[in-house]
Design a protein around this motif. Structure first.
Motif, PDB file in Angstrom:
ATOM      1  N   GLY A 100     -20.780  -6.203 -50.448  1.00 46.38           N
ATOM      2  CA  GLY A 100     -19.781  -5.275 -50.934  1.00 46.38           C
ATOM      3  C   GLY A 100     -18.675  -5.918 -51.731  1.00 46.38           C
ATOM      4  N   SER A 101     -18.932  -7.129 -52.310  1.00 45.77           N
ATOM      5  CA  SER A 101     -17.873  -7.866 -53.034  1.00 45.77           C
ATOM      6  C   SER A 101     -16.581  -7.846 -52.215  1.00 45.77           C
ATOM      7  CB  SER A 101     -17.632  -7.249 -54.419  1.00 45.77           C
ATOM      8  OG  SER A 101     -18.827  -7.194 -55.162  1.00 45.77           O
ATOM      9  N   VAL A 115     -18.892   0.499 -53.594  1.00 47.04           N
ATOM     10  CA  VAL A 115     -18.242   1.597 -54.319  1.00 47.04           C
ATOM     11  C   VAL A 115     -16.831   1.215 -54.738  1.00 47.04           C
ATOM     12  CG1 VAL A 115     -17.359   3.960 -54.080  1.00 47.04           C
ATOM     13  CG2 VAL A 115     -19.649   3.378 -53.233  1.00 47.04           C
ATOM     14  N   ARG A 116     -16.048   0.696 -53.800  1.00 41.16           N
ATOM     15  CA  ARG A 116     -14.632   0.416 -54.065  1.00 41.16           C
ATOM     16  C   ARG A 116     -14.420  -0.839 -54.906  1.00 41.16           C
ATOM     17  NH1 ARG A 116     -11.492   1.284 -48.259  1.00 41.16           N
ATOM     18  NH2 ARG A 116     -12.101   3.456 -47.889  1.00 41.16           N
ATOM     19  N   ASN A 117     -15.150  -1.908 -54.555  1.00 35.97           N
ATOM     20  CA  ASN A 117     -14.859  -3.214 -55.148  1.00 35.97           C
ATOM     21  C   ASN A 117     -15.742  -3.541 -56.340  1.00 35.97           C
ATOM     22  OD1 ASN A 117     -13.096  -3.540 -52.962  1.00 35.97           O
ATOM     23  ND2 ASN A 117     -14.633  -4.605 -51.740  1.00 35.97           N
ATOM     24  N   THR A 118     -17.055  -3.328 -56.203  1.00 36.79           N
ATOM     25  CA  THR A 118     -17.979  -3.733 -57.255  1.00 36.79           C
ATOM     26  C   THR A 118     -18.006  -2.720 -58.389  1.00 36.79           C
ATOM     27  OG1 THR A 118     -19.360  -4.693 -55.496  1.00 36.79           O
ATOM     28  CG2 THR A 118     -20.289  -4.612 -57.710  1.00 36.79           C
ATOM     29  N   ALA A 153     -23.406   1.986 -65.238  1.00 31.00           N
ATOM     30  CA  ALA A 153     -23.545   0.749 -64.469  1.00 31.00           C
ATOM     31  C   ALA A 153     -24.529   0.932 -63.329  1.00 31.00           C
ATOM     32  CB  ALA A 153     -22.193   0.306 -63.919  1.00 31.00           C
ATOM     33  N   VAL A 154     -25.408  -0.061 -63.155  1.00 27.69           N
ATOM     34  CA  VAL A 154     -26.336  -0.115 -62.035  1.00 27.69           C
ATOM     35  C   VAL A 154     -25.871  -1.213 -61.094  1.00 27.69           C
ATOM     36  CG1 VAL A 154     -28.714  -0.515 -61.318  1.00 27.69           C
ATOM     37  CG2 VAL A 154     -28.239   0.652 -63.488  1.00 27.69           C
ATOM     38  N   THR A 155     -25.666  -0.865 -59.835  1.00 30.74           N
ATOM     39  CA  THR A 155     -25.235  -1.829 -58.830  1.00 30.74           C
ATOM     40  C   THR A 155     -26.349  -2.000 -57.808  1.00 30.74           C
ATOM     41  OG1 THR A 155     -22.915  -1.188 -59.105  1.00 30.74           O
ATOM     42  CG2 THR A 155     -23.494  -2.385 -57.098  1.00 30.74           C
ATOM     43  N   VAL A 156     -26.898  -3.211 -57.735  1.00 29.17           N
ATOM     44  CA  VAL A 156     -27.981  -3.508 -56.797  1.00 29.17           C
ATOM     45  C   VAL A 156     -27.365  -3.971 -55.479  1.00 29.17           C
ATOM     46  CG1 VAL A 156     -30.022  -4.911 -56.346  1.00 29.17           C
ATOM     47  CG2 VAL A 156     -29.541  -4.100 -58.675  1.00 29.17           C
ATOM     48  N   VAL A 157     -27.574  -3.178 -54.450  1.00 31.10           N
ATOM     49  CA  VAL A 157     -27.037  -3.479 -53.119  1.00 31.10           C
ATOM     50  C   VAL A 157     -28.133  -4.015 -52.205  1.00 31.10           C
ATOM     51  CG1 VAL A 157     -25.671  -2.564 -51.205  1.00 31.10           C
ATOM     52  CG2 VAL A 157     -25.394  -1.592 -53.484  1.00 31.10           C
ATOM     53  N   GLY A 158     -29.370  -3.561 -52.423  1.00 30.89           N
ATOM     54  CA  GLY A 158     -30.477  -3.995 -51.584  1.00 30.89           C
ATOM     55  C   GLY A 158     -30.869  -5.437 -51.855  1.00 30.89           C
ATOM     56  N   MET A 159     -31.284  -6.146 -50.791  1.00 29.69           N
ATOM     57  CA  MET A 159     -31.720  -7.531 -50.913  1.00 29.69           C
ATOM     58  C   MET A 159     -33.243  -7.573 -50.969  1.00 29.69           C
ATOM     59  SD  MET A 159     -31.133 -10.728 -48.282  1.00 29.69           S
ATOM     60  CE  MET A 159     -29.353 -10.461 -48.252  1.00 29.69           C
ATOM     61  N   GLY A 160     -33.789  -8.077 -52.075  1.00 27.63           N
ATOM     62  CA  GLY A 160     -35.231  -8.070 -52.268  1.00 27.63           C
ATOM     63  C   GLY A 160     -35.867  -9.433 -52.143  1.00 27.63           C
ATOM     64  N   ALA A 161     -37.166  -9.475 -52.393  1.00 27.13           N
ATOM     65  CA  ALA A 161     -37.927 -10.721 -52.318  1.00 27.13           C
ATOM     66  C   ALA A 161     -37.753 -11.523 -53.606  1.00 27.13           C
ATOM     67  CB  ALA A 161     -39.402 -10.409 -52.092  1.00 27.13           C
TER      68      ALA A 161
END
Length: 391
Positions: A336-337, A201-204, A303-311
Motif C-alpha cells: 500500500g505504499s 487507494v490513498r497513497n499509490t 492509471a493501473v495499480t497492481v496490488v496482487g503479487m504474482g509469479a
C-alpha cells in the motif's frame, strides 16, 4: 477536485518501559517457548498443526500471544509454489495479539495490544531516508529461519513472523501498538489486507472525489480497495471477479456495480464510464492476464495499480504503440505504499471510533485446529478473509 484523504505524520516513537528487574539488575534469561502452529512441510504438502519451539525474546524483542490471524493469499502462495519458500514453514503474517513477554531493552510493556508488521523499516537505508519505507532495503525475506520443530528440525517463519501460531517472537519494530478492545478478527486485518488495500487507494493511486475506479479480484485486499475508494469519494466503483458469489460482498464493501470478468468486461466498464474507461484500475490478483485486463479497461491517461503479487515467470506483454498512445500509467503498490508505524494506528483509531467497518471482510472465524480448511476455502476462492482466532 479536492485532495485525497491522507495519513498524518508518523509518531516520534514508542516510549514504553523496558524489561528491567527491580533494583536495576537484569532478569534471568527466559527459556524457549513451545507453541502450537500451522506448519507446511513442503510445497503442496498437507498442512498440519505441530508443536514448535521458539526462542525466548532477545534484546529488543517481544513474545506476542496471538489472538487472531488472517489467512492471506500470500500464505497460500508459499505452499502452492508461486513464491519461493523454505520448509518446514510456519504460515501466517497478518495478526493481532498481546505482548506476553519482553526481552532486555524492549520499548514495549507486557499487556500491550499490538498488530504485527511483516515489513518493519530500518529507517536508515536510502529508501527509508527518502520517504519510501515500503521499499526498505532491509525488508524481510519471504521466509526467515528461526526456532525448530518438535523433532529438532530448523524452522522457518513466513515473512519473519509465522503468525498462524499461539505465539510469535519478533523484534519491537515488527509490532505496532493499537487501542485495547478492538474486535481481534478485524484488528488482525489491519496489518496486511486493510493497510494494503487502503494504502493502494490513498497513497499509490491517490483516488480523488468524483473519479471512477475498477477493482479486479475480490479477496480481502480487493474488498479493502473497494471500501477505501468509496471513502475517498469515488462515484463509480466497479467490482470485477470471476465468481458471481462475490457480488453481495462487493456491494456491501462499497461497489456501485458488480461485473463478471469475461470477454465483455471492457465494454461493460466503458458503458458505465461514459465510453472512456475507468480513471483507476486496481489489479488484486497477481496474474499477467488480469493485469492486461486492467490495462484494457482503463481510460487513456488513466492509471493501473497492481496490488496482487504474482509469479516471477508470469510475463506481462503490452504493445509499444499501445503504451505510447494510451498514455496510461502502470505501477505496483507494495504494501500500500505505506508506512505501517504511522498508518496502522490511524486505521486502528478509525476502527475504534466506528468510522471503519471491517465486518464485511471477515467471512468467518475458526480455531487453529481448523486452519488447514481455511486454506482450502481460499484456494477455491470462497469468501473474503478467513480468520483464525485463539484465546
Amino acid at each position: 477536485m479536492s485532495a485525497p484523504e491522507s495519513f498524518p505524520a508518523a509518531p516520534a516513537g514508542r516510549a514504553e518501559p523496558s524489561r528491567a528487574a527491580p533494583g536495576g539488575g537484569s532478569e534471568p534469561a527466559a527459556a524457549p517457548v513451545t507453541v502450537r502452529a500451522l506448519v507446511a512441510r513442503g510445497a503442496g504438502a498437507a498442512l498440519r498443526i505441530e508443536q514448535v519451539r521458539l526462542p525466548a525474546p532477545g534484546p529488543g524483542e517481544v513474545r506476542v500471544a496471538i489472538r487472531a490471524a488472517g489467512v492471506c493469499h500470500s500464505d497460500l502462495s508459499m505452499v502452492n509454489g508461486t513464491l519461493a519458500a523454505r520448509f518446514p514453514l510456519v504460515l501466517g503474517h497478518e495478526a493481532t495479539g498481546v505482548v506476553a513477554e519482553t526481552g532486555p531493552g524492549s520499548r514495549l510493556a507486557v499487556g500491550t495490544p499490538v498488530v504485527l508488521n511483516w515489513a518493519p523499516a530500518c529507517r536508515a537505508c536510502w529508501w527509508c531516508r527518502h520517504g519510501e519505507p515500503w521499499l526498505c532495503a532491509a525488508t524481510t525475506a519471504p521466509t526467515v529461519a528461526r526456532g525448530e520443530t518438535d523433532d529438532g528440525t530448523p524452522l522457518h517463519l513466513t515473512l519473519g513472523l509465522g503468525a498462524l501460531a499461539e505465539a510469535v517472537v519478533v523484534p519491537d519494530g515488527a509490532v505496532i501498538p493499537i487501542p485495547a478492545g478492538l474486535p481481534p478478527e478485524q484488528a488482525a486485518l489491519l496489518g496486511c489486507a486493510v493497510l494494503t488495500g487502503t494504502g493502494a487507494v490513498r497513497n499509490t493511486a491517490r483516488v480523488a472525489p468524483g473519479e471512477s475506479v475498477a477493482v479486479i479480484g475480490l479477496g480481502g485486499v480487493g474488498l479493502a480497495v473497494l471500501a477505501a475508494a468509496r471513502r475517498a469519494g469515488a462515484t463509480t466503483i466497479l467490482a470485477v471477479d470471476v465468481a458471481e458469489a462475490k457480488r453481495d460482498l462487493a456491494l456491501a464493501a462499497g461497489a456501485t456495480d458488480f461485473l463478471l470478468s469475461d470477454e465483455r468486461l471492457s465494454k461493460e466498464v466503458r458503458a458505465r464510464t461514459e465510453g472512456r474507461g475507468a480513471d483507476h484500475a486496481f489489479e488484486c490478483v497477481g496474474r499477467a492476464a488480469t493485469i492486461r485486463a486492467a490495462w484494457r479497461l482503463t481510460r487513456r491517461g488513466g492509471a493501473v495499480t497492481v496490488v496482487g503479487m504474482g509469479a516471477k515467470d508470469d510475463m506481462v506483454s503490452l504493445g509499444a504503440l499501445d503504451i505510447f498512445h494510451s498514455a496510461r500509467t502502470l505501477r505496483s503498490s507494495v504494501y500500500g505504499s505505506s508506512d505501517p508505524d504511522r498508518e496502522v494506528p490511524v486505521l486502528a483509531a478509525e476502527l475504534a471510533a466506528g468510522a471503519l467497518d471491517l465486518g464485511v471482510l471477515v467471512s468467518g472465524t475458526l480455531p487453529l485446529d481448523d486452519a488447514p480448511s481455511a486454506f482450502d476455502r481460499l484456494a477455491r476462492g470462497e469468501g473474503a478473509r478467513w480468520v483464525v482466532t485463539l484465546d
